[in-house]
Motif scaffolding. Structure first.
Motif, mmCIF file in Angstrom:
data_model
loop_
_atom_site.group_PDB
_atom_site.id
_atom_site.type_symbol
_atom_site.label_atom_id
_atom_site.label_comp_id
_atom_site.label_asym_id
_atom_site.label_seq_id
_atom_site.Cartn_x
_atom_site.Cartn_y
_atom_site.Cartn_z
ATOM 1 N N LEU A 12 122.852 109.807 97.142
ATOM 2 C CA LEU A 12 121.165 110.020 96.282
ATOM 3 C C LEU A 12 120.741 110.248 97.908
ATOM 4 O O LEU A 12 119.485 111.232 97.620
ATOM 5 C CB LEU A 12 121.300 109.032 95.600
ATOM 6 C CG LEU A 12 119.148 109.086 95.555
ATOM 7 C CD1 LEU A 12 119.606 110.442 94.375
ATOM 8 C CD2 LEU A 12 119.206 107.266 94.379
ATOM 9 N N VAL A 13 120.799 109.514 98.907
ATOM 10 C CA VAL A 13 119.444 109.138 99.735
ATOM 11 C C VAL A 13 119.703 111.208 100.739
ATOM 12 O O VAL A 13 118.919 111.060 100.759
ATOM 13 C CB VAL A 13 119.955 107.936 100.890
ATOM 14 C CG1 VAL A 13 118.720 107.999 102.132
ATOM 15 C CG2 VAL A 13 119.552 106.770 100.583
ATOM 16 N N THR A 14 120.415 111.495 100.192
ATOM 17 C CA THR A 14 120.464 112.425 101.250
ATOM 18 C C THR A 14 120.198 113.655 100.892
ATOM 19 O O THR A 14 119.546 114.162 101.704
ATOM 20 C CB THR A 14 122.558 112.929 102.097
ATOM 21 O OG1 THR A 14 122.849 111.755 102.327
ATOM 22 C CG2 THR A 14 122.298 114.381 102.539
ATOM 23 N N LEU A 15 120.119 113.733 99.559
ATOM 24 C CA LEU A 15 119.220 114.386 98.661
ATOM 25 C C LEU A 15 118.026 114.525 98.631
ATOM 26 O O LEU A 15 117.014 115.558 99.220
ATOM 27 C CB LEU A 15 120.052 114.290 97.445
ATOM 28 C CG LEU A 15 120.095 115.630 96.474
ATOM 29 C CD1 LEU A 15 120.507 115.507 94.670
ATOM 30 C CD2 LEU A 15 118.093 115.219 95.799
ATOM 31 N N LEU A 16 117.812 113.289 98.802
ATOM 32 C CA LEU A 16 116.475 113.144 98.472
ATOM 33 C C LEU A 16 115.493 113.333 99.705
ATOM 34 O O LEU A 16 114.469 114.297 100.339
ATOM 35 C CB LEU A 16 115.484 111.306 98.077
ATOM 36 C CG LEU A 16 115.699 111.028 96.979
ATOM 37 C CD1 LEU A 16 115.548 109.280 97.075
ATOM 38 C CD2 LEU A 16 114.804 111.708 95.740
ATOM 39 N N ALA A 17 116.330 112.908 101.433
ATOM 40 C CA ALA A 17 115.158 113.445 102.659
ATOM 41 C C ALA A 17 115.493 114.997 103.113
ATOM 42 O O ALA A 17 114.992 115.150 103.389
ATOM 43 C CB ALA A 17 116.645 112.793 103.061
ATOM 44 N N SER A 18 115.981 115.889 101.907
ATOM 45 C CA SER A 18 116.497 117.381 102.411
ATOM 46 C C SER A 18 115.445 117.558 101.311
ATOM 47 O O SER A 18 115.045 118.849 101.321
ATOM 48 C CB SER A 18 118.127 117.656 100.942
ATOM 49 O OG SER A 18 117.637 117.701 100.042
ATOM 50 N N VAL A 19 114.389 117.193 100.242
ATOM 51 C CA VAL A 19 113.442 117.244 99.227
ATOM 52 C C VAL A 19 112.513 117.638 100.424
ATOM 53 O O VAL A 19 112.018 116.986 100.578
ATOM 54 C CB VAL A 19 113.305 116.488 98.457
ATOM 55 C CG1 VAL A 19 111.746 117.081 97.494
ATOM 56 C CG2 VAL A 19 114.579 116.845 97.354
ATOM 57 N N PRO A 20 111.716 118.674 100.563
ATOM 58 C CA PRO A 20 110.470 119.546 101.256
ATOM 59 C C PRO A 20 109.488 118.583 101.103
ATOM 60 O O PRO A 20 108.701 118.395 102.284
ATOM 61 C CB PRO A 20 110.418 120.591 101.298
ATOM 62 C CG PRO A 20 111.715 121.803 100.759
ATOM 63 C CD PRO A 20 112.016 120.283 99.731
ATOM 64 N N PRO A 50 113.068 111.862 107.470
ATOM 65 C CA PRO A 50 113.026 111.269 106.385
ATOM 66 C C PRO A 50 113.925 110.230 105.494
ATOM 67 O O PRO A 50 114.236 109.504 104.678
ATOM 68 C CB PRO A 50 113.361 112.542 105.800
ATOM 69 C CG PRO A 50 112.138 113.176 107.140
ATOM 70 C CD PRO A 50 112.766 112.539 108.017
ATOM 71 N N LEU A 51 115.077 110.429 106.141
ATOM 72 C CA LEU A 51 116.324 109.943 106.109
ATOM 73 C C LEU A 51 116.187 108.478 105.509
ATOM 74 O O LEU A 51 116.311 107.325 104.855
ATOM 75 C CB LEU A 51 117.603 110.118 106.764
ATOM 76 C CG LEU A 51 118.901 109.801 106.265
ATOM 77 C CD1 LEU A 51 119.085 110.833 105.053
ATOM 78 C CD2 LEU A 51 120.345 110.485 106.941
ATOM 79 N N VAL A 52 115.456 107.512 106.989
ATOM 80 C CA VAL A 52 115.122 106.399 106.642
ATOM 81 C C VAL A 52 113.792 106.353 105.734
ATOM 82 O O VAL A 52 114.796 104.979 104.753
ATOM 83 C CB VAL A 52 114.888 106.231 107.975
ATOM 84 C CG1 VAL A 52 113.787 104.194 108.194
ATOM 85 C CG2 VAL A 52 115.672 106.187 109.068
ATOM 86 N N ALA A 53 113.331 106.995 105.780
ATOM 87 C CA ALA A 53 111.944 106.243 104.677
ATOM 88 C C ALA A 53 112.270 106.601 103.557
ATOM 89 O O ALA A 53 111.918 105.952 102.291
ATOM 90 C CB ALA A 53 110.815 107.603 104.766
ATOM 91 N N VAL A 54 112.884 107.671 103.257
ATOM 92 C CA VAL A 54 113.775 107.137 101.467
ATOM 93 C C VAL A 54 114.688 106.637 100.791
ATOM 94 O O VAL A 54 114.780 106.178 99.833
ATOM 95 C CB VAL A 54 114.114 108.880 100.577
ATOM 96 C CG1 VAL A 54 112.804 109.883 101.140
ATOM 97 C CG2 VAL A 54 115.273 109.455 101.684
ATOM 98 N N SER A 55 114.768 106.106 102.392
ATOM 99 C CA SER A 55 116.184 104.962 101.482
ATOM 100 C C SER A 55 115.463 103.663 101.244
ATOM 101 O O SER A 55 115.488 103.029 100.325
ATOM 102 C CB SER A 55 116.862 104.689 103.029
ATOM 103 O OG SER A 55 117.771 103.753 102.690
ATOM 104 N N ARG A 56 114.153 103.802 101.909
ATOM 105 C CA ARG A 56 113.349 102.550 101.477
ATOM 106 C C ARG A 56 112.413 102.677 100.518
ATOM 107 O O ARG A 56 112.880 101.199 99.882
ATOM 108 C CB ARG A 56 112.297 102.208 102.845
ATOM 109 C CG ARG A 56 112.399 101.697 104.240
ATOM 110 C CD ARG A 56 110.969 101.407 105.033
ATOM 111 N NE ARG A 56 111.611 101.349 106.403
ATOM 112 C CZ ARG A 56 111.126 102.546 107.050
ATOM 113 N NH1 ARG A 56 110.577 103.855 106.879
ATOM 114 N NH2 ARG A 56 111.135 102.621 108.458
#
Length: 347
Positions: A12-20, A50-56
């Motif tokens: 999920l986090v990887t997916l979210l980080a890839s959203v522009p 992005p990866l860190v922020a969307v994880s938060r």
């Protein structure tokens, strides 16, 4: 609280980080606001990669829990994100929403099979075109509530006369431009008309005409504002407009409720971007006409950030360059000019 497996969370986090749209701090805040979770933005650290922020974001929303009776906060967010992804990602998010009972997923978007632009269909992900103009329906209700406090002003000076717009900032105090009400002696023949507007069938609504009390009048030519006390406390019937602490930044929108050309009340809320802001003025491209002078310049929260006073080929104070814009003086500067006893009576 939503509890994912390690594999689910990683994917999920990887997916979210890839959203522009989630690649920047401002984009993350915008997505949360668009999902109706704007109140949570100040409590989440949206900075960083992005990866860190969307994880938060995932952690905070998971811990937040229920947003409503049938919706988890994280589910509301993911349901929105799904609209910006491809079918495989949509299926994965839908599976999470159902498995963890977060909410019912949105219907999947149809596949784009032909595209007449310069990009291939596979690269088309975002559905927010140019700028986000989506608003909750209650935005319109709040606009109508705000409009009640705006009135048509008619001023007579011997054989001449003119019209303008004003708005209530207290039960008995109205604000407009100094060039609409430049002198106290004009108050005797001034008329303040509330509800001067048409109903949905195009018929005029009943109008209430109010007069100035003669007890309070304050004007300032430099900041082009006038404050006048009205009789009968019309704000108890028509409401009053709250004042904003600061105007929106450049690129945001401002709405103007007005009586353009002396006509029944109208609202400008399209093509309404802020172009310039400094300590004194806000410049914008929101439409106005003569007669709109003294109108409230309103944020999307329907708070007055400025008082509209001019338009045309205006000079931008910081650069000296001229642009075709409209302009209002900031309410914060106007408040600085008011005596403490009057300031305490305002919204």
């Amino acid at each position: 609280m939503v509890k994912f497996t390690v594999e689910e969370r990683q994917r999920l986090v990887t997916l979210l980080a890839s959203v522009p749209l989630l690649s920047t701090e401002s984009g993350r805040a915008e997505m949360l606001a668009l999902a109706g979770l704007g109140d949570l933005v100040p409590h989440i650290d949206l900075t960083g990669a992005p990866l860190v922020a969307v994880s938060r974001v995932v952690s905070h929303l998971s811990a937040y829990g229920r947003f409503s009776r049938d919706q988890e906060a994280l589910g509301v967010f993911l349901n929105l994100v799904a609209t910006l992804t491809g079918k495989e990602q949509q299926d994965f998010i839908a599976g999470l929403l159902l498995t963890h009972r977060m909410m019912v997923p949105v219907s999947p978007a149809p596949t784009v099979v032909s595209w007449k632009g310069v990009d291939s269909p596979g690269s088309v992900e975002e559905k927010i075109i140019t700028s986000n103009t989506l608003r909750p329906v209650h935005f319109l209700e709040r606009a109508l509530d705000a409009a009640r406090a705006v009135c048509h002003i008619e001023v007579r000076a011997g054989a001449t006369g003119w019209t303008g717009t004003g708005f209530l900032v207290a039960e008995d105090l109205l604000m407009t431009n100094e060039h609409v009400l430049p002198r106290e002696d004009l108050l005797a023949d001034a008329r303040f008309r509330f509800n001067y507007e048409d109903d949905p069938t195009g018929r005029p609504r009943p109008v209430e005409t109010v007069r100035a009390s003669g007890r309070v009048f304050l004007s300032d030519q430099e900041l082009d504002f006038a404050l006048v006390e009205l009789t009968g406390r019309p704000g108890e019937r028509w409401g009053r407009l709250p004042l904003a602490d600061a105007p929106p930044p450049v690129g945001e929108r401002v709405n103007i409720i007005q009586h353009p050309a002396g006509q029944p009340k109208q609202i400008a809320m399209q093509s309404n971007f802020v172009q310039y802001v400094d300590d004194n003025v806000v410049q914008y491209v929101t439409a106005t006409l003569p007669g709109s002078s003294g109108s409230p310049v309103l944020t999307d929260e329907w708070r007055v950030c400025a008082v509209h006073h001019a338009g045309g080929n205006l000079r931008e104070p910081a650069t000296g360059s001229r642009y075709f814009r409209n302009e209002g003086f900031r309410v914060s500067r106007i408040l600085d000019r008011l005596p403490a006893d009057l300031r305490s009576r305002l919204s």
